[in-house]
Design an enzyme around this catalytic site. Structure first.
Site, PDB file in Angstrom:
ATOM      1  N   PRO A 215       0.818  -1.210   0.000  1.00 17.66           N
ATOM      2  CG  PRO A 215      -0.685  -1.522   1.733  1.00 17.66           C
ATOM      3  CD  PRO A 215       0.637  -1.985   1.223  1.00 17.66           C
ATOM      4  CD  GLU A 216       4.656   2.101  -3.466  1.00 14.28           C
ATOM      5  OE1 GLU A 216       4.889   3.162  -4.069  1.00 14.28           O
ATOM      6  OE2 GLU A 216       5.204   1.033  -3.757  1.00 14.28           O
TER       7      GLU A 216
END
Length: 286
Positions: A2-3
């Site tokens: 998760p960026e």
DNA sequence: GCCACTGTTAGCAT
DNA sequence: CATGCTAACAGTGG
């Protein structure tokens, strides 16, 4: 992974399913997940109504009536899911939040247990260092400010893109994709970048992150949105994870090196260290 | 079985 | 201060 694009997608898929609903109770299945609770702990969440979900950097924030906020960091394998309560939670489920309407419950799953949760009362940007220490949002920053934050830096550009206090939300995948798109070598010292290269880098950052959000993020192993749907940006990766494959621009073989302890994929031909000079030399010889 | 590797970053060393 | 390396954890693949 998760960026920024993944957290943005999660937050967008969470909002419609949560807004306006009132919490019944929260069940913390893995105590160390809750790192701090200046607001008094999760018991105080009972009876509170969800106002909305938003993102800052890679953090997901859930706001509640009465000025309370839950701040989640998904680290590498964290997931926020809306699921039917009749479905049995698996062993990686770390938190369950149930609602008074008996509808879908919110679960936090995290295989590697690196993720954390903060429960905050008041404005989170003012009371938690995890938020106040973050650099600007890459989709908000102007080219002028982008120049300003890179100019004094001695470090390698890739490490700086990954430094959340410099700019917030970029992780290993998007750093490589941004550098590839802007044709900048990942090990270039920031201070050595030409004005043109900085401008390309800024433009590529916007372009890559915007299209990644449109594609609902990259699903390589764990990432799915709140409805369990994978993203599709992995199909558009041009450098990350493509060691040995042909560069889509010049046909050279994509290389993998380690920069700052992180796997780094780039095209040795398109992303040269002293590109500007080489180009001038080529132009002259033409 | 053992070892290397994985998306993040806090914390420590330099 | 800035920069660089490692550990925290669990799972996967060679």
């Amino acid at each position: 992974m998760p960026e920024l694009p993944e957290v943005e997608t999660i937050v967008r898929s969470l909002g419609p399913g949560l807004r306006g609903r009132v919490i019944d109770r929260a069940e913390l299945l893995f105590k160390p997940l809750l790192r701090r609770r200046p607001g008094g702990g999760l018991a105080g969440l009972a009876g509170r109504r969800v106002l909305g979900a938003r993102r800052r950097g890679k953090l997901a924030l859930l706001a509640f009536e009465g000025g309370w906020t839950l701040v989640f960091h998904l680290k590498m394998t964290g997931q926020l899911l809306l699921v039917d309560g009749r479905e049995a939670p698996d062993k990686h489920t770390r938190l369950i939040i149930r609602f008074r309407d008996g509808g879908p419950e919110l679960r936090f799953r995290d295989v590697r247990k690196f993720g954390f949760l903060l429960c905050v009362s008041g404005v989170p940007e003012e009371s938690c260092p995890e938020l106040s220490s973050l650099g600007p949002e890459p989709l908000d920053i102007t080219l002028e400010d982008f120049r300003r934050i890179l100019r004094p830096r001695k470090g390698r550009i890739k490490s700086l893109l990954l430094d959340q206090t410099v700019i917030a939300g970029i992780g290993n995948i998007y750093a490589d994709e941004i550098l590839f798109d802007s044709r900048v070598h990942p090990e270039t010292p920031a201070a050595a970048l030409s004005a043109k290269a900085v401008a390309r880098l800024w433009g590529s950052t916007r372009k890559i992150l915007t299209s990644a959000v449109e594609a609902k993020g990259s699903s390589l192993s764990d990432y799915v949105d709140a409805d369990g749907q994978p993203g599709s940006f992995q199909f558009f990766h041009k450098a990350y994870g493509r060691e040995g494959e042909r560069c889509g621009r010049c046909g050279a073989s994509i290389r993998r090196v380690v920069v700052g302890g992180r796997s780094t994929f780039f095209c040795p031909k398109c992303q040269r260290k002293r590109r500007a000079r080489m180009q001038v030399a080529q132009k002259v010889s033409l």
